[in-house]
Structure formats: structure tokens, C-alpha cells
Motif scaffolding. Structure first.
Motif, PDB file in Angstrom:
ATOM      1  N   ALA A  94       0.825  -1.199   0.000  1.00 37.24           N
ATOM      2  CA  ALA A  94       0.000   0.000   0.000  1.00 37.24           C
ATOM      3  C   ALA A  94       0.867   1.261   0.000  1.00 37.24           C
ATOM      4  O   ALA A  94       0.596   2.216  -0.729  1.00 37.24           O
ATOM      5  CB  ALA A  94      -0.922  -0.011   1.218  1.00 37.24           C
ATOM      6  N   VAL A  95       1.931   1.261   0.804  1.00 35.18           N
ATOM      7  CA  VAL A  95       2.831   2.414   0.847  1.00 35.18           C
ATOM      8  C   VAL A  95       3.552   2.571  -0.492  1.00 35.18           C
ATOM      9  O   VAL A  95       3.705   3.690  -1.010  1.00 35.18           O
ATOM     10  CB  VAL A  95       3.846   2.255   1.998  1.00 35.18           C
ATOM     11  N   TYR A  96       3.986   1.470  -1.057  1.00 38.28           N
ATOM     12  CA  TYR A  96       4.707   1.509  -2.331  1.00 38.28           C
ATOM     13  C   TYR A  96       3.827   2.041  -3.463  1.00 38.28           C
ATOM     14  O   TYR A  96       4.278   2.837  -4.296  1.00 38.28           O
ATOM     15  CB  TYR A  96       5.226   0.113  -2.668  1.00 38.28           C
ATOM     16  N   SER A  97       2.573   1.604  -3.488  1.00 41.97           N
ATOM     17  CA  SER A  97       1.665   2.043  -4.554  1.00 41.97           C
ATOM     18  C   SER A  97       1.332   3.532  -4.448  1.00 41.97           C
ATOM     19  O   SER A  97       1.015   4.166  -5.448  1.00 41.97           O
ATOM     20  CB  SER A  97       0.383   1.210  -4.506  1.00 41.97           C
ATOM     21  N   LYS A  98       1.419   4.079  -3.241  1.00 45.50           N
ATOM     22  CA  LYS A  98       1.136   5.500  -3.041  1.00 45.50           C
ATOM     23  C   LYS A  98       2.378   6.381  -3.200  1.00 45.50           C
ATOM     24  O   LYS A  98       2.315   7.588  -2.986  1.00 45.50           O
ATOM     25  CB  LYS A  98       0.527   5.725  -1.655  1.00 45.50           C
ATOM     26  N   GLY A  99       3.509   5.771  -3.559  1.00 43.73           N
ATOM     27  CA  GLY A  99       4.733   6.546  -3.730  1.00 43.73           C
ATOM     28  C   GLY A  99       5.453   6.840  -2.435  1.00 43.73           C
ATOM     29  O   GLY A  99       6.282   7.764  -2.381  1.00 43.73           O
ATOM     30  N   GLY A 100       5.167   6.061  -1.394  1.00 49.59           N
ATOM     31  CA  GLY A 100       5.808   6.302  -0.101  1.00 49.59           C
ATOM     32  C   GLY A 100       7.233   5.807  -0.016  1.00 49.59           C
ATOM     33  O   GLY A 100       7.942   6.142   0.943  1.00 49.59           O
ATOM     34  N   ILE A 101       7.689   5.019  -0.977  1.00 48.39           N
ATOM     35  CA  ILE A 101       9.083   4.566  -1.021  1.00 48.39           C
ATOM     36  C   ILE A 101       9.800   5.426  -2.061  1.00 48.39           C
ATOM     37  O   ILE A 101       9.482   5.351  -3.252  1.00 48.39           O
ATOM     38  CB  ILE A 101       9.176   3.078  -1.403  1.00 48.39           C
ATOM     39  N   PRO A 102      10.769   6.242  -1.655  1.00 44.01           N
ATOM     40  CA  PRO A 102      11.381   7.213  -2.579  1.00 44.01           C
ATOM     41  C   PRO A 102      12.401   6.591  -3.529  1.00 44.01           C
ATOM     42  O   PRO A 102      13.534   7.065  -3.650  1.00 44.01           O
ATOM     43  CB  PRO A 102      12.039   8.222  -1.638  1.00 44.01           C
ATOM     44  N   HIS A 112      18.679  -6.149 -11.834  1.00 42.51           N
ATOM     45  CA  HIS A 112      17.888  -4.958 -11.526  1.00 42.51           C
ATOM     46  C   HIS A 112      18.655  -4.070 -10.541  1.00 42.51           C
ATOM     47  O   HIS A 112      19.585  -4.510  -9.853  1.00 42.51           O
ATOM     48  CB  HIS A 112      16.535  -5.342 -10.916  1.00 42.51           C
ATOM     49  N   ARG A 113      18.221  -2.833 -10.474  1.00 47.50           N
ATOM     50  CA  ARG A 113      18.800  -1.896  -9.514  1.00 47.50           C
ATOM     51  C   ARG A 113      17.745  -0.889  -9.089  1.00 47.50           C
ATOM     52  O   ARG A 113      16.691  -0.769  -9.717  1.00 47.50           O
ATOM     53  CB  ARG A 113      20.015  -1.179 -10.108  1.00 47.50           C
ATOM     54  N   LEU A 114      18.045  -0.162  -8.019  1.00 46.26           N
ATOM     55  CA  LEU A 114      17.143   0.873  -7.530  1.00 46.26           C
ATOM     56  C   LEU A 114      17.660   2.242  -7.946  1.00 46.26           C
ATOM     57  O   LEU A 114      18.871   2.508  -7.923  1.00 46.26           O
ATOM     58  CB  LEU A 114      17.039   0.822  -6.006  1.00 46.26           C
ATOM     59  N   GLN A 115      16.737   3.089  -8.314  1.00 41.84           N
ATOM     60  CA  GLN A 115      17.063   4.497  -8.587  1.00 41.84           C
ATOM     61  C   GLN A 115      16.297   5.349  -7.576  1.00 41.84           C
ATOM     62  O   GLN A 115      15.063   5.368  -7.561  1.00 41.84           O
ATOM     63  CB  GLN A 115      16.664   4.876 -10.012  1.00 41.84           C
ATOM     64  N   TRP A 116      17.048   6.039  -6.715  1.00 38.03           N
ATOM     65  CA  TRP A 116      16.446   6.835  -5.649  1.00 38.03           C
ATOM     66  C   TRP A 116      16.040   8.203  -6.183  1.00 38.03           C
ATOM     67  O   TRP A 116      16.704   8.778  -7.044  1.00 38.03           O
ATOM     68  CB  TRP A 116      17.434   7.001  -4.494  1.00 38.03           C
ATOM     69  N   ASP A 117      14.947   8.713  -5.637  1.00 41.53           N
ATOM     70  CA  ASP A 117      14.481  10.045  -6.014  1.00 41.53           C
ATOM     71  C   ASP A 117      15.426  11.126  -5.506  1.00 41.53           C
ATOM     72  O   ASP A 117      15.503  12.219  -6.092  1.00 41.53           O
ATOM     73  CB  ASP A 117      13.067  10.286  -5.460  1.00 41.53           C
ATOM     74  N   CYS A 118      16.110  10.842  -4.399  1.00 45.66           N
ATOM     75  CA  CYS A 118      17.122  11.746  -3.843  1.00 45.66           C
ATOM     76  C   CYS A 118      18.195  10.870  -3.200  1.00 45.66           C
ATOM     77  O   CYS A 118      17.962   9.680  -2.946  1.00 45.66           O
ATOM     78  CB  CYS A 118      16.505  12.712  -2.826  1.00 45.66           C
ATOM     79  N   PRO A 119      19.355  11.370  -2.925  1.00 47.40           N
ATOM     80  CA  PRO A 119      20.419  10.554  -2.349  1.00 47.40           C
ATOM     81  C   PRO A 119      19.982   9.902  -1.032  1.00 47.40           C
ATOM     82  O   PRO A 119      19.352  10.563  -0.188  1.00 47.40           O
ATOM     83  CB  PRO A 119      21.559  11.558  -2.115  1.00 47.40           C
ATOM     84  N   PRO A 120      20.282   8.615  -0.830  1.00 45.97           N
ATOM     85  CA  PRO A 120      19.880   7.946   0.416  1.00 45.97           C
ATOM     86  C   PRO A 120      20.432   8.626   1.665  1.00 45.97           C
ATOM     87  O   PRO A 120      19.823   8.538   2.740  1.00 45.97           O
ATOM     88  CB  PRO A 120      20.462   6.539   0.249  1.00 45.97           C
ATOM     89  N   GLU A 121      21.576   9.312   1.530  1.00 52.33           N
ATOM     90  CA  GLU A 121      22.167   9.995   2.699  1.00 52.33           C
ATOM     91  C   GLU A 121      21.259  11.086   3.247  1.00 52.33           C
ATOM     92  O   GLU A 121      21.332  11.436   4.428  1.00 52.33           O
ATOM     93  CB  GLU A 121      23.521  10.608   2.327  1.00 52.33           C
ATOM     94  N   SER A 122      20.427  11.648   2.381  1.00 52.78           N
ATOM     95  CA  SER A 122      19.563  12.751   2.808  1.00 52.78           C
ATOM     96  C   SER A 122      18.207  12.277   3.328  1.00 52.78           C
ATOM     97  O   SER A 122      17.386  13.108   3.733  1.00 52.78           O
ATOM     98  CB  SER A 122      19.338  13.712   1.630  1.00 52.78           C
ATOM     99  N   LEU A 123      17.958  10.979   3.337  1.00 55.36           N
ATOM    100  CA  LEU A 123      16.658  10.461   3.745  1.00 55.36           C
ATOM    101  C   LEU A 123      16.620  10.186   5.239  1.00 55.36           C
ATOM    102  O   LEU A 123      17.612   9.764   5.848  1.00 55.36           O
ATOM    103  CB  LEU A 123      16.351   9.160   2.979  1.00 55.36           C
ATOM    104  N   ALA A 124      15.454  10.410   5.829  1.00 52.50           N
ATOM    105  CA  ALA A 124      15.236  10.053   7.230  1.00 52.50           C
ATOM    106  C   ALA A 124      14.929   8.565   7.329  1.00 52.50           C
ATOM    107  O   ALA A 124      14.125   8.026   6.557  1.00 52.50           O
ATOM    108  CB  ALA A 124      14.092  10.886   7.808  1.00 52.50           C
ATOM    109  N   PHE A 125      15.553   7.890   8.293  1.00 57.70           N
ATOM    110  CA  PHE A 125      15.358   6.450   8.450  1.00 57.70           C
ATOM    111  C   PHE A 125      14.002   6.106   9.082  1.00 57.70           C
ATOM    112  O   PHE A 125      13.533   4.975   8.942  1.00 57.70           O
ATOM    113  CB  PHE A 125      16.485   5.866   9.301  1.00 57.70           C
ATOM    114  N   ASP A 126      13.455   7.048   9.777  1.00 59.69           N
ATOM    115  CA  ASP A 126      12.170   6.822  10.447  1.00 59.69           C
ATOM    116  C   ASP A 126      11.051   7.494   9.646  1.00 59.69           C
ATOM    117  O   ASP A 126      11.060   8.722   9.490  1.00 59.69           O
ATOM    118  CB  ASP A 126      12.230   7.397  11.870  1.00 59.69           C
ATOM    119  N   PRO A 127      10.120   6.744   9.063  1.00 58.07           N
ATOM    120  CA  PRO A 127       9.911   5.292   9.235  1.00 58.07           C
ATOM    121  C   PRO A 127      10.381   4.469   8.042  1.00 58.07           C
ATOM    122  O   PRO A 127       9.997   3.309   7.915  1.00 58.07           O
ATOM    123  CB  PRO A 127       8.406   5.209   9.353  1.00 58.07           C
ATOM    124  N   LEU A 128      11.208   5.032   7.137  1.00 56.63           N
ATOM    125  CA  LEU A 128      11.531   4.357   5.886  1.00 56.63           C
ATOM    126  C   LEU A 128      12.226   3.015   6.123  1.00 56.63           C
ATOM    127  O   LEU A 128      11.886   2.007   5.488  1.00 56.63           O
ATOM    128  CB  LEU A 128      12.415   5.264   5.029  1.00 56.63           C
TER     129      LEU A 128
END
Length: 260
Positions: A94-102, A112-128
Motif C-alpha cells: 500500500a505504501v509503495y503504490s502511493k509513492g511512499g518509497i522514494p 535490476h537496480r534501484l534508482q532513488w528520487d534523492c540521495p539515500p544519505e539525505s533520507l530520514a530512516f524513520d519510518p523508511l
């Protein structure tokens, strides 16, 4: 004239005989009806027999039971898959379909690989980080890849220990659910995530190991998991500090320390 009289007498005799037969038949029928009406058990039995005979002849299902079709053996009753209601999506889906995973999945020719919307260093770990750990229990693509790879890549950032240690009380129950899952692939992803978390945070994970080692001990009975679990325990001992061996041996007495 005399002949006519004789035929008339014969007809009269036939009529009287016919009349007598009708009277006798009526008398017998009347006695039978009277017997039925006077005896309630016979009346009830007769009514039930009539109703059964009428229903058996009128019902098409009963006719099929009496005379089964050859195709009934070849086409047994099955559940209609289109009639079932679809299951509700999981929390991670549900979170993934709503774009909650950046991040998004990029399909490559080899892997396969992941492409982040912004650098992982700038993301908050809570609650990701917790959400990604919950996704480890997924069994469908792309949720399986996104949760596993996203969890790993977040723990590789430079300040991962400072961000992950405060979340340990909430992460441990989620990892425990993955390690206790009946699906072998889910257990494998949970085991890899546990090792990655141990490498990232180090000794602060050791006090929480007692909640996770029971699931590892149960899986040790399976030969295909003996080697990866032993390797994971060695990593937990290596990065968990001096007190980690005591905790591991208390839950898994058969474990041999890497220091031996």
C-alpha cells in the motif's frame, strides 16, 4: 321379433353385470379410502411416498443423481477463481503504490537496480527503514527486490549507525516476523537483513539478539540453512562485541565460536 327380444335380454344381462362390477369396484375403493382415512399412519406414509415420487421425478438434480452423466467424472466441481474477492494489499504494498518509497525499480539486462528520487544519505530512516524491513515478508515482485535492496542500501550510508540504533526496538519485532516466516525466501531475506544490521550498528544490536536466535535455532535442523545460519552467527559474534558470544551460546548451545 323373438330374436330381438333375445338380444335385448342379453344386453340387459351385460348392463346388469357391468353395473355390478362398478358397484364392487366402488365398494372396494371406498373400503380402501376409508381404511386410509381411519388409520393416520397409513395416510401419512402414503402422502410421503407420493411427495417423494413427485419430487424425484420433477427435480433435474435428482434425475442427474439417479442417472449420472459420463462428463460428471471428467469435470468435477471446482472453485470459481473469478468469484473470489481479491485480498487487501499488505502494508508495504500500500505504501509503495502511493509513492511512499522514494525509489523505483530499474530493469537491467543482467540485473535490476534501484534508482532513488534523492540521495539515500539525505533520507530520514524513520519510518523508511522500518517500512522496508516490513517489506521483507513480501512474496511478489517487485516488492521483494525493492524491500531487500532498499534496506541494504540505506544501511550503507555514512551516518547509518546514528540513524538506525534508535530504531532497534521497533526493527527487531519486524525482523523476528521475517525470520519466523514459513517461506524459505522470506527467511533468507530476513537473515541477510539481520547480518547487514549487525555490520551497520555493531554491539548495540547484541542485547536484542535473544529475541531472534530462537528462529535461527529452529531452522538449523534444515540442512540447506545450516551453512548460511552458521555464517550469519559468526558475523553476529564478530560485530556484536565480547558479550555477543554468551548470548548466542545461551540460545544455540551447538554453536562453535570463531575464536575456537
Amino acid at each position: 321379433m323373438l330374436v330381438c327380444c333375445q338380444w335385448s335380454e342379453g344386453e340387459a344381462m351385460q348392463k346388469s353385470q357391468c353395473h355390478g362390477d362398478i358397484q364392487l369396484r366402488n365398494r372396494v375403493t371406498g373400503n380402501y379410502d376409508q381404511r386410509i382415512s381411519s388409520n393416520p399412519q397409513i395416510k401419512h406414509r402414503t402422502t410421503v411416498q407420493r411427495s417423494k415420487s413427485s419430487s424425484s421425478t420433477s427435480s433435474p438434480e435428482a434425475a442427474r443423481k439417479v442417472h449420472p452423466r459420463p462428463s460428471d467424472k471428467l469435470n468435477p466441481k471446482t472453485i470459481n477463481p473469478f468469484g473470489e474477492q481479491s485480498r487487501a494489499p499488505s502494508a508495504f504494498a500500500a505504501v509503495y503504490s502511493k509513492g511512499g518509497i522514494p525509489c523505483r525499480l530499474v530493469h537491467g539486462a543482467v540485473k535490476h537496480r534501484l534508482q532513488w528520487d534523492c540521495p539515500p544519505e539525505s533520507l530520514a530512516f524513520d519510518p523508511l527503514l522500518i517500512t522496508l524491513a516490513e517489506g521483507l515478508r513480501e512474496t511478489k515482485h517487485p516488492y521483494t527486490f525493492v524491500s531487500k535492496e532498499g534496506f541494504r542500501e540505506l544501511l550503507l550510508v555514512q551516518d547509518a549507525p546514528e540513524k538506525a540504533v534508535p530504531l532497534l526496538p521497533r526493527l527487531i519485532p519486524v525482523l523476528k516476523a521475517a525470520l519466523a516466516h514459513s517461506d524459505d525466501e522470506v527467511f533468507g531475506r530476513g537473515l541477510s537483513a539481520l547480518v547487514q544490521l549487525s555490520v551497520a550498528v555493531g554491539p548495540p544490536l547484541s542485547p536484542h539478539l535473544k529475541h531472534l536466535l530462537t528462529s535461527l535455532f529452529k531452522r538449523l535442523r534444515d540442512k540447506k540453512f545450516k551453512e548460511p545460519i552458521t555464517s550469519a552467527l559468526q558475523k553476529l559474534e564478530q560485530h556484536g562485541g565480547s558479550g555477543s558470544l554468551i548470548i548466542i551460546k545461551a540460545k544455540i548451545p551447538t554453536y562453535c565460536s570463531i575464536c575456537c
